[in-house]
Scaffold this active site. Sequence first.
Site, PDB file in Angstrom:
ATOM      1  NE  ARG A 281      -4.168 -15.535  14.330  1.00  0.00           N
ATOM      2  CZ  ARG A 281      -4.837 -16.590  14.801  1.00  0.00           C
ATOM      3  NH1 ARG A 281      -4.938 -17.684  14.073  1.00  0.00           N
ATOM      4  NH2 ARG A 281      -5.378 -16.552  15.990  1.00  0.00           N
TER       5      ARG A 281
ATOM      6  CE  LYS B 182       3.787   2.018   3.309  1.00  0.00           C
ATOM      7  NZ  LYS B 182       4.071   3.463   3.236  1.00  0.00           N
TER       8      LYS B 182
ATOM      9  CD  GLU C 130       1.358   9.260  -5.377  1.00  0.00           C
ATOM     10  OE1 GLU C 130       2.595   9.168  -5.202  1.00  0.00           O
ATOM     11  OE2 GLU C 130       0.548   9.490  -4.449  1.00  0.00           O
TER      12      GLU C 130
ATOM     13  CE  LYS D 180       4.990   1.089  -3.486  1.00  0.00           C
ATOM     14  NZ  LYS D 180       3.699   1.607  -3.087  1.00  0.00           N
TER      15      LYS D 180
ATOM     16  CD  GLU E 116       7.087   4.453   5.097  1.00  0.00           C
ATOM     17  OE1 GLU E 116       6.290   3.984   4.287  1.00  0.00           O
ATOM     18  OE2 GLU E 116       6.905   5.512   5.725  1.00  0.00           O
TER      19      GLU E 116
ATOM     20  NE  ARG F 105       6.527   0.876   1.043  1.00  0.00           N
ATOM     21  CZ  ARG F 105       5.744  -0.181   0.909  1.00  0.00           C
ATOM     22  NH1 ARG F 105       6.148  -1.358   1.337  1.00  0.00           N
ATOM     23  NH2 ARG F 105       4.554  -0.080   0.340  1.00  0.00           N
TER      24      ARG F 105
ATOM     25  CG  ASN G 148       5.745   8.492   2.568  1.00  0.00           C
ATOM     26  OD1 ASN G 148       4.966   7.877   1.835  1.00  0.00           O
ATOM     27  ND2 ASN G 148       6.178   7.992   3.711  1.00  0.00           N
TER      28      ASN G 148
ATOM     29  CG  HIS H  90       2.833  11.467  -0.095  1.00  0.00           C
ATOM     30  ND1 HIS H  90       3.589  11.605  -1.238  1.00  0.00           N
ATOM     31  CD2 HIS H  90       1.879  10.548  -0.398  1.00  0.00           C
ATOM     32  CE1 HIS H  90       3.123  10.792  -2.174  1.00  0.00           C
ATOM     33  NE2 HIS H  90       2.086  10.151  -1.700  1.00  0.00           N
TER      34      HIS H  90
ATOM     35  CG  HIS I  21      -0.781  12.863   3.799  1.00  0.00           C
ATOM     36  ND1 HIS I  21       0.168  11.990   4.272  1.00  0.00           N
ATOM     37  CD2 HIS I  21      -1.379  12.229   2.760  1.00  0.00           C
ATOM     38  CE1 HIS I  21       0.154  10.881   3.546  1.00  0.00           C
ATOM     39  NE2 HIS I  21      -0.763  11.004   2.624  1.00  0.00           N
TER      40      HIS I  21
ATOM     41  CG  HIS J 217      -3.362  10.842  -2.431  1.00  0.00           C
ATOM     42  ND1 HIS J 217      -2.958  11.251  -1.177  1.00  0.00           N
ATOM     43  CD2 HIS J 217      -2.345  10.083  -2.924  1.00  0.00           C
ATOM     44  CE1 HIS J 217      -1.760  10.758  -0.933  1.00  0.00           C
ATOM     45  NE2 HIS J 217      -1.364  10.041  -1.983  1.00  0.00           N
TER      46      HIS J 217
END
Length: 368
Positions: free
Chosen positions: A118, A140, A182, A224, A234, A238, A242, A245, A249, A262
């Site tokens: 955990r 993340k 980025e 960031k 998010e 946040r 994206n 993106h 994506h 990416h």
Amino acid sequence: MQSIEVRLESHSYPVYTGSGLLQQSGLWARHLAPGKILIVSNDVVAPLYLEPVRQALSGRVVEHLILPDGEAFKTLDTFSTVVDQLVRMKARRDSNLLALGGGVVGDIGGFSAACYMRGIRLLQAPTTLLAQVDSSVGGKTGVNHAAGKNLVGAFHQPAAVIADMDTLETLPRREFRAGLAEVVKYGAIRDADFFEWLERNTAAILQRDSNLLAALVQTCVENKAAVVAQDEREAGLRATLNFGHTFGHALEAVTAYQAYLHGEAVAVGMVLAAKLSHLRGLCDDSCANRLEALLETFGLPLRIPRTIVPEALYEFIELDKKAVSSGLRFVLLSAIGQSLIHSESMKDDILSVIRQSQQNGEIERHGT
Ligand code: NAD
Ligand code: GLY
């Protein structure tokens, strides 16, 4: 060495940026838990940087696991391999996982550290520009699933991020440029001064001038850290990270993850999102023009190739948006340095900017 603090409600942690950091025993010692250490890396990064890290950790119980390189290995199977290794070495709650590599290693290593018992202590040592400015900061973690990218994951903040700028010297040119997408993103969504600084310093950045790169990474990390500190999970702000993106994506998915890195897909996506912002009357056309000019100087692609059917791309855009639990969210610009989250249906406008992009002609820069 510079240190930027990521201040969260639960705890804070430093992001160190500088030269020669991987070799600094004292820096590691300051942030490691007392137990064993598993270094997770891959077969490209380990031959370059594992030894200096192992030397810096001499006197500690250290094992390492070398994964095969590539996004194709960011899977539950690889995660399972990492967990098996933690079990084999009898890692305990006071053990550490040190992720040494780019975003792929960081995401798999981070997710393994999040799940094992955990949660054990995670240290991120990012070695790509993308990982230093983005993926290693903010907690993340995750792996891909056949049904979608990053579909399985967890938030697990590192105890520290140690971003050794020297590692960028060995980064292939194409990977470096993809990371710059980025970087540009932070300027576009929230930092107009940084955007201007990038515009003024393109040549030195492309030459990887070490002083400029240090300043560049620090500014990105500051941005960031500020966003994550305000919205760790998010809920809103946040999501502005994206920017580009949703289109990006979709472009990656429609080309079966074979054609674009990416960051390259995000570059195309940011241009389209800026054009969409203009079409919706949110900003003037100088926004998209400046963004395009900067990305072009950085050698990034700007257009949707004519071979792609706009409706097919749109289907992936819809899928990407539906993947967000809070519903439809598109990040648009009201100016360079100012973003907003738009949540109306915009199908006709989206198709229109895709077609316009294709009419402007494809700029191919892959593999350069
Ligand atoms: P990557 O980890 O695949 O690294 C790119 C390539 O560079 C790989 O071949 C790698 O082995 C090699 N490499 C790494 N460091 C090197 C070095 N110093 N010298 C020479 N070669 C080196 O890709 P990436 O761009 O770093 O990360 C992309 C991943 O990050 C994606 O899986 C993406 O989903 C994830 N990501 C995560 C977050 C997050 O917040 N967790 C954010 C953005 C992206
Ligand atoms: N890379 C987007 C985020 O960390 O939220």
